[in-house]
Design a protein around this motif. Structure first.
Motif, short mmCIF file in Angstrom:
data_model
loop_
_atom_site.label_atom_id
_atom_site.label_comp_id
_atom_site.label_asym_id
_atom_site.label_seq_id
_atom_site.Cartn_x
_atom_site.Cartn_y
_atom_site.Cartn_z
N MET A 132 52.61 39.18 35.67
CA MET A 132 51.42 39.96 36.03
C MET A 132 50.32 39.03 36.51
O MET A 132 50.13 37.94 35.99
N ALA A 133 49.71 39.49 37.52
CA ALA A 133 48.57 38.69 38.01
C ALA A 133 47.52 38.57 36.92
O ALA A 133 47.42 39.43 36.04
N SER A 134 46.75 37.52 36.98
CA SER A 134 45.72 37.30 35.96
C SER A 134 44.65 38.37 36.06
O SER A 134 44.38 38.92 37.13
N THR A 135 44.05 38.67 34.92
CA THR A 135 42.94 39.64 34.90
C THR A 135 41.64 38.97 35.34
O THR A 135 40.63 39.63 35.48
N ILE A 136 41.69 37.65 35.51
CA ILE A 136 40.46 36.91 35.79
C ILE A 136 40.45 36.42 37.23
O ILE A 136 41.46 35.89 37.72
N ARG A 137 39.34 36.62 37.88
CA ARG A 137 39.16 36.02 39.20
C ARG A 137 37.89 35.20 39.15
O ARG A 137 36.85 35.67 38.71
N VAL A 138 37.99 33.97 39.57
CA VAL A 138 36.84 33.07 39.48
C VAL A 138 36.60 32.42 40.83
O VAL A 138 37.54 32.02 41.52
N ARG A 139 35.34 32.33 41.18
CA ARG A 139 34.97 31.48 42.31
C ARG A 139 33.94 30.49 41.79
O ARG A 139 32.88 30.89 41.30
N ALA A 140 34.28 29.22 41.85
CA ALA A 140 33.36 28.19 41.39
C ALA A 140 33.12 27.25 42.56
O ALA A 140 34.07 26.74 43.16
N GLN A 141 31.85 27.05 42.89
CA GLN A 141 31.53 26.25 44.05
C GLN A 141 30.57 25.13 43.66
O GLN A 141 29.51 25.40 43.09
N ALA A 142 30.97 23.90 43.94
CA ALA A 142 30.11 22.75 43.64
C ALA A 142 29.28 22.43 44.87
O ALA A 142 29.79 22.43 45.98
N ASN A 143 27.98 22.18 44.65
CA ASN A 143 27.14 21.82 45.79
C ASN A 143 26.57 20.41 45.65
O ASN A 143 25.57 20.06 46.23
N GLY A 144 27.23 19.59 44.84
CA GLY A 144 26.75 18.21 44.67
C GLY A 144 26.07 18.02 43.33
O GLY A 144 26.42 17.14 42.57
N THR A 145 25.07 18.87 43.02
CA THR A 145 24.39 18.73 41.73
C THR A 145 24.86 19.78 40.73
O THR A 145 25.08 19.49 39.57
N ASN A 146 25.00 21.00 41.23
CA ASN A 146 25.38 22.10 40.33
C ASN A 146 26.68 22.75 40.78
O ASN A 146 27.09 22.61 41.93
N THR A 147 27.26 23.47 39.85
CA THR A 147 28.41 24.31 40.19
C THR A 147 28.03 25.75 39.91
O THR A 147 27.57 26.07 38.81
N GLU A 148 28.18 26.58 40.92
CA GLU A 148 27.90 28.00 40.74
C GLU A 148 29.20 28.73 40.45
O GLU A 148 30.17 28.57 41.17
N VAL A 149 29.18 29.50 39.37
CA VAL A 149 30.39 30.20 38.95
C VAL A 149 30.19 31.70 39.05
O VAL A 149 29.17 32.24 38.59
N GLN A 150 31.13 32.37 39.67
CA GLN A 150 31.14 33.84 39.67
C GLN A 150 32.52 34.26 39.16
O GLN A 150 33.53 33.77 39.66
N ALA A 151 32.52 35.13 38.18
CA ALA A 151 33.80 35.56 37.63
C ALA A 151 33.84 37.08 37.55
O ALA A 151 32.83 37.74 37.29
N LEU A 152 35.04 37.59 37.77
CA LEU A 152 35.27 39.02 37.71
C LEU A 152 36.50 39.20 36.83
O LEU A 152 37.53 38.58 37.06
N ILE A 153 36.37 40.02 35.79
CA ILE A 153 37.48 40.21 34.86
C ILE A 153 37.90 41.68 34.91
O ILE A 153 37.04 42.56 34.88
N GLN A 154 39.19 41.91 34.99
CA GLN A 154 39.67 43.30 34.96
C GLN A 154 39.79 43.73 33.51
O GLN A 154 40.60 43.18 32.77
N HIS A 155 38.96 44.69 33.11
CA HIS A 155 39.01 45.16 31.73
C HIS A 155 38.36 46.54 31.66
O HIS A 155 37.32 46.76 32.28
N PRO A 156 38.94 47.48 30.90
CA PRO A 156 38.35 48.83 30.88
C PRO A 156 36.96 48.87 30.25
O PRO A 156 36.14 49.73 30.61
N MET A 157 36.66 47.98 29.32
CA MET A 157 35.36 47.96 28.64
C MET A 157 35.01 49.36 28.11
O MET A 157 33.89 49.84 28.30
N ASP A 158 35.96 50.00 27.43
CA ASP A 158 35.69 51.32 26.86
C ASP A 158 34.69 51.20 25.73
O ASP A 158 34.85 50.39 24.82
N SER A 159 33.65 52.03 25.80
CA SER A 159 32.55 51.89 24.84
C SER A 159 32.84 52.59 23.52
O SER A 159 32.23 52.30 22.50
N GLY A 160 33.77 53.56 23.54
CA GLY A 160 34.01 54.35 22.34
C GLY A 160 33.19 55.62 22.32
O GLY A 160 33.25 56.39 21.36
#
Lengths: 160, 103
Positions: free
Chosen positions: B1-29
């Protein structure tokens, strides 16, 4: 007669022991199914319905409003299921950022721990049951600073 | 199964910017299904991001975080080709982890 009585006691003890064992198992069973909380997850704080209780459990100290905390939320959210929220600050030494939605069933929405070297700016998406304030709490140098903004929700995102 | 996590991490020399998307129902109850039965809570409790053996962010989430959660943050350091590991654990004890390369 004597033997019978002894027998009785013995039976009684085993029954008691069995009951005790069952009770223990029951408790463990309930705890086991309801809770397998991730290590470090502040469960109690996430279960609170009032803002004061959640903050007390999470931090246990008062906060002050500060214009150095920038809270970016939409003025009107058409869909309460997906409300983009971002928090950033110029304050130094930020260790945690928490986001609260007091009108939600549970006040505390998210809490982030930022080790040294992580920039104090977080973006995420939250559910909002109805129109409510959104409160961002930033812990900087051991003190709490907050920013509050109201988001009008036209369609609630917590079901019901 | 493909991972539930998708990440894009980009380094610009000083910092790394991270964006992540996780597949999850997040049912509140609090949500009922089409038969009027409450869907039990099922949501991610913690997400950890680690880079070079050091945690760069810990997210503690309640059920108020949206379905298929998205998160964006930045940290100092990080170079192109470095590993960034993302791990989540939910209230049912399910977990997933992904090591992404910083671009």
């Amino acid at each position: 007669m004597q033997a019978a009585s002894v027998d009785f006691t013995a039976k009684d003890t085993t029954r008691r022991a069995t009951l005790r064992l069952l009770a223990l198992l029951g408790v463990a069973g309930i705890a086991g199914t309801a809770r397998a909380a991730a290590p470090g997850w502040p469960e109690e704080a996430f279960r609170q319905k009032s803002q004061a209780d959640a903050l007390k459990l999470l931090y246990g100290k008062p906060f002050e409003a500060s214009d150095k905390v920038k809270l970016d939320v939409p003025e009107i959210a058409e869909n309460g299921a997906v409300v983009p929220v971002s928090v950033s600050t110029d304050l130094p030494g930020v260790t945690t950022i928490s986001i609260l939605v007091p009108e939600n069933p549970f006040t505390l929405a998210a809490s982030y721990t930022l080790p040294e070297g992580t920039l104090p700016a977080i973006g995420c998406r939250l559910k909002m049951a109805k129109t409510s304030n959104v409160i961002a709490i930033v812990e900087s140098g051991g003190k709490l600073y907050a920013a509050t903004k109201e988001v009008k929700v036209t369609l609630g995102g917590c079901g019901g | 199964m493909a991972s539930t996590i998708r990440v894009r991490a980009q380094a610009n020399g000083t910092n790394t910017e991270v964006q992540a998307l996780i597949q999850h129902p997040m049912d509140s109850g609090f949500v009922k299904d089409s038969n009027g039965v409450l869907i039990p809570p099922h949501h991610i409790e913690t997400v950890t991001f680690t880079h070079a053996g050091k945690t760069v962010l810990t997210a503690n989430w309640g059920p108020a975080v949206s379905k298929d959660p998205y998160i964006k943050f930045s940290f100092k350091g990080g170079a192109k080709g470095d590993d960034l590991t993302v791990t989540w654990i939910d209230n049912l004890g399910k977990t997933d982890t992904l090591a992404a390369k910083i671009a």
